[in-house]
Motif scaffolding. Sequence first.
Motif, mmCIF file in Angstrom:
data_model
loop_
_atom_site.group_PDB
_atom_site.id
_atom_site.type_symbol
_atom_site.label_atom_id
_atom_site.label_comp_id
_atom_site.label_asym_id
_atom_site.label_seq_id
_atom_site.Cartn_x
_atom_site.Cartn_y
_atom_site.Cartn_z
ATOM 1 N N ILE A 112 1.008 -1.128 0.074
ATOM 2 C CA ILE A 112 -0.006 0.012 -0.318
ATOM 3 C C ILE A 112 0.979 1.400 -0.001
ATOM 4 O O ILE A 112 0.648 2.018 -0.812
ATOM 5 C CB ILE A 112 -0.838 -0.072 1.128
ATOM 6 N N ALA A 113 1.656 1.191 0.738
ATOM 7 C CA ALA A 113 2.682 2.444 1.077
ATOM 8 C C ALA A 113 3.367 2.944 -0.366
ATOM 9 O O ALA A 113 3.449 4.010 -0.933
ATOM 10 C CB ALA A 113 3.717 2.328 2.228
ATOM 11 N N PRO A 114 3.979 1.833 -0.963
ATOM 12 C CA PRO A 114 4.546 2.124 -2.158
ATOM 13 C C PRO A 114 3.734 2.592 -3.532
ATOM 14 O O PRO A 114 3.958 3.493 -4.289
ATOM 15 C CB PRO A 114 5.228 0.857 -2.667
ATOM 16 N N LEU A 115 2.548 1.988 -3.265
ATOM 17 C CA LEU A 115 1.402 2.297 -4.412
ATOM 18 C C LEU A 115 1.317 3.920 -4.187
ATOM 19 O O LEU A 115 0.893 4.919 -5.220
ATOM 20 C CB LEU A 115 0.345 1.695 -4.311
ATOM 21 N N ILE A 116 0.999 4.151 -2.852
ATOM 22 C CA ILE A 116 0.595 5.736 -2.532
ATOM 23 C C ILE A 116 1.963 6.567 -2.784
ATOM 24 O O ILE A 116 1.507 7.754 -3.619
ATOM 25 C CB ILE A 116 0.423 5.939 -1.101
ATOM 26 N N TRP A 117 2.956 6.260 -2.863
ATOM 27 C CA TRP A 117 4.000 7.027 -2.926
ATOM 28 C C TRP A 117 4.382 7.327 -4.786
ATOM 29 O O TRP A 117 4.751 8.132 -4.958
ATOM 30 C CB TRP A 117 5.507 6.277 -2.404
ATOM 31 N N MET A 118 4.189 6.148 -5.308
ATOM 32 C CA MET A 118 4.287 5.989 -6.623
ATOM 33 C C MET A 118 2.926 6.979 -7.384
ATOM 34 O O MET A 118 3.188 7.805 -8.201
ATOM 35 C CB MET A 118 3.960 4.707 -7.261
ATOM 36 N N GLY A 119 1.820 6.978 -6.659
ATOM 37 C CA GLY A 119 0.817 7.688 -7.017
ATOM 38 C C GLY A 119 0.978 9.150 -7.059
ATOM 39 O O GLY A 119 0.990 10.203 -7.605
ATOM 40 N N TRP A 120 1.730 9.462 -5.741
ATOM 41 C CA TRP A 120 2.092 10.949 -5.425
ATOM 42 C C TRP A 120 3.145 11.396 -6.193
ATOM 43 O O TRP A 120 3.100 12.555 -6.824
ATOM 44 C CB TRP A 120 2.681 11.045 -3.741
ATOM 45 N N GLN A 121 4.230 10.704 -6.681
ATOM 46 C CA GLN A 121 5.410 10.996 -7.526
ATOM 47 C C GLN A 121 4.921 11.276 -8.835
ATOM 48 O O GLN A 121 5.489 12.117 -9.535
ATOM 49 C CB GLN A 121 6.362 9.827 -7.413
ATOM 50 N N SER A 122 3.834 10.396 -9.224
ATOM 51 C CA SER A 122 3.260 10.952 -10.654
ATOM 52 C C SER A 122 2.862 12.333 -11.074
ATOM 53 O O SER A 122 2.897 12.489 -12.113
ATOM 54 C CB SER A 122 2.218 9.779 -11.039
#
Length: 300
Positions: A46-56
């Motif tokens: 969950i945390a990596p997916l949230i970070w990936m979405g924020w980075q995009s």
Amino acid sequence: MVRPRRPVPAADGPMTHTLTPEERRERRLILALLTPALAVVGVLLIAPLIWMGWQSFQGPDGFSLMHYQRFLTDSVYLSSFIQTFRIAFVVTLAALLIGYPIAYVAAKSEGIWPPIILGMVLVPFWTSVLVRAYAWLILLQRRGIVNSALQDLGLIDRPLLLVNNEFGTTMATLHILLPFMVLPLYAAMKKIPAELETAGASLGGNGWLVFRSIYLPLSLPGVIAGSVLVFVLTLGFYITPELLGGGRTFLVSMLVSRNIELYNEWGAASSISVVLLLVVFAIFRLASMLIPFERIMGTK
């Protein structure tokens, strides 16, 4: 001995149930047992997916849609997605055409033949993907075994271009992912009662009619499960197209890698990953609309 409380009718609604102390302790115990697994899922998924979405959505000056705008302006993005989905479709279709007869024969065989057939399908799992990709490179290169054999037989005058293109990538990917098609098909076929085919034949149906009307529809959960698995796994393949594509095969996974390794563009790589993730979710949603996941997974 304390008796559990009975359900008490609500004043203006359905009956409610008051939890007993034993039930509350059981729920707390289940929650305590689930906590480590939930923590691992939260930290590693969950945390990596949230970070990936924020980075995009991060640009040089903060929040920006510039990375997503490239999908409309940069032809490399569009061509990479088209090539990825084309190869995924071809691999899935070829795996289904090859895997269905294999699973059918394994499901219909008796004695020691099913383990032998499935064992031959599962043998590639004992070798790493990298080794299998290099094996296909040796087989298909200009002076490889395939071209040498064809030239020795007089079937060709010059070596065929079998690698550094989509053909080599498709062949190697198909070989690696074929078990992911055969196993769901075999599991679905083993659940089909043989009495149904016997009943269909007793009513005057020939072999093809019985297969088309009874066996094929009942095996559809395995077809959809295997097709979704192979298609989604092909979308994320990296090592095989990198080795056998020769720069002419540029899949989405390679586009993500180039943005990070060459340009250090984490935002661009994240936006590509988010789009691909949404596409995968859409594929699963479409599959669940065709056949419920309970049937696909064999739980219903």
